[in-house]
Design a protein around this motif. Structure first.
Motif, PDB file in Angstrom:
ATOM      1  N   SER A  13     -30.284 -41.356 -27.808  1.00 63.51           N
ATOM      2  CA  SER A  13     -30.146 -42.824 -27.676  1.00 63.51           C
ATOM      3  C   SER A  13     -28.785 -43.236 -27.153  1.00 63.51           C
ATOM      4  O   SER A  13     -28.662 -44.054 -26.232  1.00 63.51           O
ATOM      5  N   SER A  14     -27.751 -42.678 -27.785  1.00 59.75           N
ATOM      6  CA  SER A  14     -26.409 -43.145 -27.427  1.00 59.75           C
ATOM      7  C   SER A  14     -26.054 -42.737 -25.985  1.00 59.75           C
ATOM      8  O   SER A  14     -25.450 -43.507 -25.233  1.00 59.75           O
ATOM      9  N   ILE A  15     -26.490 -41.545 -25.567  1.00 65.29           N
ATOM     10  CA  ILE A  15     -26.244 -41.108 -24.180  1.00 65.29           C
ATOM     11  C   ILE A  15     -26.997 -42.031 -23.218  1.00 65.29           C
ATOM     12  O   ILE A  15     -26.453 -42.483 -22.202  1.00 65.29           O
ATOM     13  N   HIS A  16     -28.230 -42.332 -23.553  1.00 64.09           N
ATOM     14  CA  HIS A  16     -29.060 -43.227 -22.735  1.00 64.09           C
ATOM     15  C   HIS A  16     -28.348 -44.575 -22.556  1.00 64.09           C
ATOM     16  O   HIS A  16     -28.215 -45.088 -21.437  1.00 64.09           O
ATOM     17  N   GLU A  17     -27.858 -45.123 -23.659  1.00 63.58           N
ATOM     18  CA  GLU A  17     -27.170 -46.435 -23.581  1.00 63.58           C
ATOM     19  C   GLU A  17     -25.895 -46.330 -22.745  1.00 63.58           C
ATOM     20  O   GLU A  17     -25.603 -47.194 -21.919  1.00 63.58           O
ATOM     21  N   LYS A  18     -25.146 -45.255 -22.984  1.00 62.41           N
ATOM     22  CA  LYS A  18     -23.884 -45.091 -22.224  1.00 62.41           C
ATOM     23  C   LYS A  18     -24.171 -44.995 -20.724  1.00 62.41           C
ATOM     24  O   LYS A  18     -23.468 -45.590 -19.916  1.00 62.41           O
ATOM     25  N   VAL A  19     -25.184 -44.231 -20.355  1.00 59.82           N
ATOM     26  CA  VAL A  19     -25.483 -44.052 -18.922  1.00 59.82           C
ATOM     27  C   VAL A  19     -25.897 -45.385 -18.307  1.00 59.82           C
ATOM     28  O   VAL A  19     -25.407 -45.779 -17.242  1.00 59.82           O
ATOM     29  N   LEU A  20     -26.753 -46.115 -19.004  1.00 63.28           N
ATOM     30  CA  LEU A  20     -27.226 -47.389 -18.428  1.00 63.28           C
ATOM     31  C   LEU A  20     -26.088 -48.400 -18.316  1.00 63.28           C
ATOM     32  O   LEU A  20     -26.067 -49.219 -17.397  1.00 63.28           O
ATOM     33  N   SER A  21     -25.127 -48.343 -19.259  1.00 64.85           N
ATOM     34  CA  SER A  21     -24.036 -49.330 -19.201  1.00 64.85           C
ATOM     35  C   SER A  21     -22.789 -48.773 -18.502  1.00 64.85           C
ATOM     36  O   SER A  21     -21.734 -49.400 -18.503  1.00 64.85           O
ATOM     37  N   GLY A  22     -22.903 -47.585 -17.928  1.00 63.72           N
ATOM     38  CA  GLY A  22     -21.794 -47.029 -17.134  1.00 63.72           C
ATOM     39  C   GLY A  22     -20.605 -46.556 -17.956  1.00 63.72           C
ATOM     40  O   GLY A  22     -19.487 -46.496 -17.458  1.00 63.72           O
ATOM     41  N   GLN A  23     -20.850 -46.202 -19.228  1.00 64.78           N
ATOM     42  CA  GLN A  23     -19.734 -45.683 -20.046  1.00 64.78           C
ATOM     43  C   GLN A  23     -19.592 -44.177 -19.895  1.00 64.78           C
ATOM     44  O   GLN A  23     -20.575 -43.474 -19.629  1.00 64.78           O
ATOM     45  N   ARG A  24     -18.396 -43.707 -20.136  1.00 66.47           N
ATOM     46  CA  ARG A  24     -18.093 -42.271 -20.006  1.00 66.47           C
ATOM     47  C   ARG A  24     -18.764 -41.452 -21.101  1.00 66.47           C
ATOM     48  O   ARG A  24     -18.771 -41.845 -22.275  1.00 66.47           O
ATOM     49  N   LEU A  25     -19.292 -40.284 -20.737  1.00 67.19           N
ATOM     50  CA  LEU A  25     -19.885 -39.377 -21.727  1.00 67.19           C
ATOM     51  C   LEU A  25     -18.813 -38.451 -22.301  1.00 67.19           C
ATOM     52  O   LEU A  25     -17.853 -38.086 -21.613  1.00 67.19           O
ATOM     53  N   SER A  26     -19.009 -38.066 -23.566  1.00 68.02           N
ATOM     54  CA  SER A  26     -18.046 -37.176 -24.234  1.00 68.02           C
ATOM     55  C   SER A  26     -18.427 -35.711 -24.022  1.00 68.02           C
ATOM     56  O   SER A  26     -19.532 -35.410 -23.529  1.00 68.02           O
ATOM     57  N   PHE A  27     -17.531 -34.828 -24.453  1.00 70.63           N
ATOM     58  CA  PHE A  27     -17.804 -33.378 -24.441  1.00 70.63           C
ATOM     59  C   PHE A  27     -19.124 -33.099 -25.183  1.00 70.63           C
ATOM     60  O   PHE A  27     -19.998 -32.392 -24.677  1.00 70.63           O
ATOM     61  N   GLU A  28     -19.258 -33.704 -26.383  1.00 70.62           N
ATOM     62  CA  GLU A  28     -20.463 -33.461 -27.209  1.00 70.62           C
ATOM     63  C   GLU A  28     -21.718 -33.966 -26.498  1.00 70.62           C
ATOM     64  O   GLU A  28     -22.782 -33.355 -26.596  1.00 70.62           O
ATOM     65  N   ASP A  29     -21.582 -35.088 -25.789  1.00 66.56           N
ATOM     66  CA  ASP A  29     -22.738 -35.591 -25.025  1.00 66.56           C
ATOM     67  C   ASP A  29     -23.183 -34.548 -23.992  1.00 66.56           C
ATOM     68  O   ASP A  29     -24.381 -34.308 -23.791  1.00 66.56           O
ATOM     69  N   GLY A  30     -22.203 -33.953 -23.332  1.00 64.39           N
ATOM     70  CA  GLY A  30     -22.519 -32.941 -22.321  1.00 64.39           C
ATOM     71  C   GLY A  30     -23.285 -31.776 -22.931  1.00 64.39           C
ATOM     72  O   GLY A  30     -24.275 -31.292 -22.363  1.00 64.39           O
ATOM     73  N   ILE A  31     -22.839 -31.322 -24.093  1.00 70.61           N
ATOM     74  CA  ILE A  31     -23.525 -30.201 -24.774  1.00 70.61           C
ATOM     75  C   ILE A  31     -24.949 -30.621 -25.157  1.00 70.61           C
ATOM     76  O   ILE A  31     -25.913 -29.861 -24.972  1.00 70.61           O
ATOM     77  N   ALA A  32     -25.094 -31.854 -25.650  1.00 74.38           N
ATOM     78  CA  ALA A  32     -26.437 -32.331 -26.040  1.00 74.38           C
ATOM     79  C   ALA A  32     -27.364 -32.345 -24.824  1.00 74.38           C
ATOM     80  O   ALA A  32     -28.551 -32.016 -24.933  1.00 74.38           O
ATOM     81  N   LEU A  33     -26.841 -32.699 -23.664  1.00 73.41           N
ATOM     82  CA  LEU A  33     -27.678 -32.725 -22.454  1.00 73.41           C
ATOM     83  C   LEU A  33     -28.108 -31.305 -22.058  1.00 73.41           C
ATOM     84  O   LEU A  33     -29.224 -31.085 -21.590  1.00 73.41           O
ATOM     85  N   PHE A  34     -27.210 -30.336 -22.246  1.00 79.12           N
ATOM     86  CA  PHE A  34     -27.598 -28.950 -21.950  1.00 79.12           C
ATOM     87  C   PHE A  34     -28.658 -28.453 -22.940  1.00 79.12           C
ATOM     88  O   PHE A  34     -29.499 -27.625 -22.597  1.00 79.12           O
ATOM     89  N   ASN A  35     -28.595 -28.945 -24.181  1.00 82.13           N
ATOM     90  CA  ASN A  35     -29.538 -28.455 -25.189  1.00 82.13           C
ATOM     91  C   ASN A  35     -30.833 -29.258 -25.244  1.00 82.13           C
ATOM     92  O   ASN A  35     -31.756 -28.881 -25.971  1.00 82.13           O
TER      93      ASN A  35
END
Ligand code: V47
Length: 380
Positions: A13-35
Motif C-alpha cells: 500500500s505505502s509503495i503504491h501511494e508513494k509511486v502515485l504521488s511521486g514520493q521517493r522510495l526507501s531502501f526497504e521499499d526496494g527490497i519489498a519490490l524484489f520480494n
C-alpha cells in the motif's frame, strides 16, 4: 491496473501511494519490490512512472561502438572480453587508422551516426595523448558527431598512468571533444563484493567521484549495474541508492543501464540458484525496481545486446524507455556468449518498438530528440 486494494493485498500500500504521488522510495521499499510475488504488479508501477516521464515514446540511437582494445590491467573475474597482454590469444589493440576506418565505414551515406560509443580495456601503456588524438581525429572527420567515450574506470586509469588528477584527465578529453561518457565499470558498489568480481578496478567511491567531476565540467554520463552474479537484492538496492544519492549531488546521469551478467568464458562461476530460465523474469523485475528507485535519472535503457532482442522490448512495459541502437559491432557481450546480432538497422529498431506498442523516437548520444515526427507531441 493500479488498483489500491490489490496493492494492499500484496502488502505494498505505502509503495503504491508513494509511486502515485511521486514520493521517493526507501531502501526497504526496494527490497519489498524484489520480494513481491507478483512481478506484473511491480511492472505496472514502473510503467506508470515511465509513462509519466516519457509517454509511450521509446528511444533509439543510430550509433557505432568501437572497442579500441581488450588488453586490460584490471583482471576482473567476470569479464570474458579482457586479455592481460597484447601477446595473449584473442587480444587486440586497434591503431588510430583502424579506429578511423571503422568510423568512415559507419558514418557515410545513407547512414549518418548520431553517437560514436568508444570504450576499451585499461591498456598498460597507451598514453592519454593517444586518446586525445583519437577524439580530435574523429572530430576532424565529422565535427557534428557526438563522441561518447571512456568510463569512469578508464578515466581513473589514465590519471594513474599520467600522474595527473582525474579532473585534469577529464578537462583534457573534454578539450579534445568528449561530450558524453558511457556508464560502464560501476558493476556492484558493495565494498565486500566488489573485490571478488573486480579487485583492481576503481572502487565505488572513485567511480562515483569521477562521475560527479564529469558532471561538474558539463560532461553528461550514464550509469550501469552488473547484476545476476554473486550479489543479493540488498547489494542491488544499495547500488541504486548510491547512484540516486550521487545524482542528487551532481545531476549529470542521463540514463541507467542494468546489465545482466552473461556467463560464457568467465572465471566467475554462478551459484546454482542464479542459473536458469527465471533469469528473464529477474531482468524485467530489476528494470522495474530500478525505474522506481531512480526517481532522479530520466532514462532507463534495456540494452538489447545483453538482454537479447526478444526480452529488451518487453522491458519497455517494465519501466525502460530506450533500447540503445544500431551498434554495428559489439564485443564485450559477444565474447561472453551474447546470442544477439552484432547490430540492428533503423527499420528493425523502429519495427521492434512499434510492434511492442510504443512510438519510436530517434535521439543522439545526449538524448536530444532528433526526429520527433513520430512522437505524440508532433502529431498533435
Ligand atoms: O562495465 C562486462 C559489463 C560493461 C559482462 O552507457 C558485462 O550507453 C554482462 O557499460 N556480462 C560495459 N555484462 C558496457 C556498458 C555499456 C553498454 C552499452 C551502453 C552503455 C551506455 C554502456 O559491460 C562493463 C560491465 O559492467 N560487462 N562483461 C558480461 N560477461
Amino acid at each position: 491496473m493500479l488498483d489500491a486494494a490489490y496493492y494492499a493485498a500484496l502488502g505494498l500500500s505505502s509503495i503504491h501511494e508513494k509511486v502515485l504521488s511521486g514520493q521517493r522510495l526507501s531502501f526497504e521499499d526496494g527490497i519489498a519490490l524484489f520480494n513481491c510475488p507478483d512481478i506484473t504488479a511491480v511492472g505496472a508501477l514502473a510503467l506508470h512512472v515511465r509513462c509519466r516521464l516519457h509517454g509511450h515514446n521509446a528511444f533509439y540511437v543510430v550509433n557505432r561502438q568501437i572497442n579500441y582494445t581488450n588488453v586490460c590491467v584490471n583482471g576482473c573475474t567476470f569479464c570474458a572480453f579482457r586479455r592481460d597482454a597484447e601477446s595473449d590469444s584473442g587480444a587486440f589493440a586497434l591503431s588510430l587508422d583502424d579506429v578511423l576506418a571503422r568510423l568512415r565505414d559507419a558514418d557515410s551515406t545513407p547512414l549518418h551516426l548520431d553517437e560514436l560509443h568508444i570504450v576499451g580495456g585499461c591498456h598498460p601503456t597507451r598514453p592519454l595523448s593517444w586518446f586525445e588524438d583519437m577524439i580530435r581525429s574523429v572530430r576532424a572527420f565529422n565535427p557534428d558527431l557526438p563522441v561518447k567515450a571512456f568510463t569512469a574506470v578508464e578515466i581513473e586509469h589514465f590519471s594513474r598512468l599520467e600522474g595527473i588528477s582525474t579532473v585534469e584527465v577529464l578537462r583534457r578529453l573534454q578539450a579534445a571533444g568528449l561530450v558524453m561518457m558511457p556508464g560502464g565499470g560501476a558493476e556492484i558498489f558493495d565494498e565486500k563484493l566488489r573485490p571478488q568480481i573486480c579487485p583492481h578496478k576503481a572502487d565505488a567511491a572513485a567511480w562515483l567521484r569521477i562521475s560527479g567531476e564529469a558532471h561538474s565540467l558539463g560532461i553528461k554520463t550514464n550509469c550501469t549495474m552488473l547484476f545476476g552474479h554473486l550479489e543479493t537484492y540488498e547489494h542491488r538496492i544499495d547500488h541504486l541508492c548510491r547512484l540516486r544519492e550521487q545524482q542528487d549531488k551532481s545531476g549529470g546521469f542521463t540514463c541507467f543501464i542494468p546489465l545482466p551478467f552473461l556467463t560464457e568464458n568467465s572465471l566467475l562461476k554462478l551459484p546454482e540458484d542464479k542459473v536458469g530460465p527465471q533469469r528473464g523474469l529477474d531482468q524485467l523485475r530489476t528494470v522495474a525496481v530500478a525505474r522506481l528507485m531512480l526517481d532522479n535519472i530520466p532514462h532507463l535503457k534495456a540494452y538489447w545486446i545483453m538482454m537479447g532482442p526478444k526480452l529488451a522490448p518487453v522491458a519497455l512495459w517494465y519501466g525502460a524507455d530506450d533500447l540503445d541502437g544500431t551498434i554495428i559491432e559489439e564485443r564485450i557481450g559477444h565474447m561472453a556468449g551474447a546470442q544477439s546480432a552484432q547490430g540492428m538497422t533503423i527499420a528493425e529498431l523502429e519495427h521492434t518498438i512499434r510492434a511492442s506498442g510504443f512510438t519510436p523516437v530517434r535521439r543522439n548520444a545526449t538524448f536530444n530528440i532528433l526526429d520527433d515526427s513520430d512522437s505524440p507531441e508532433a502529431r498533435q
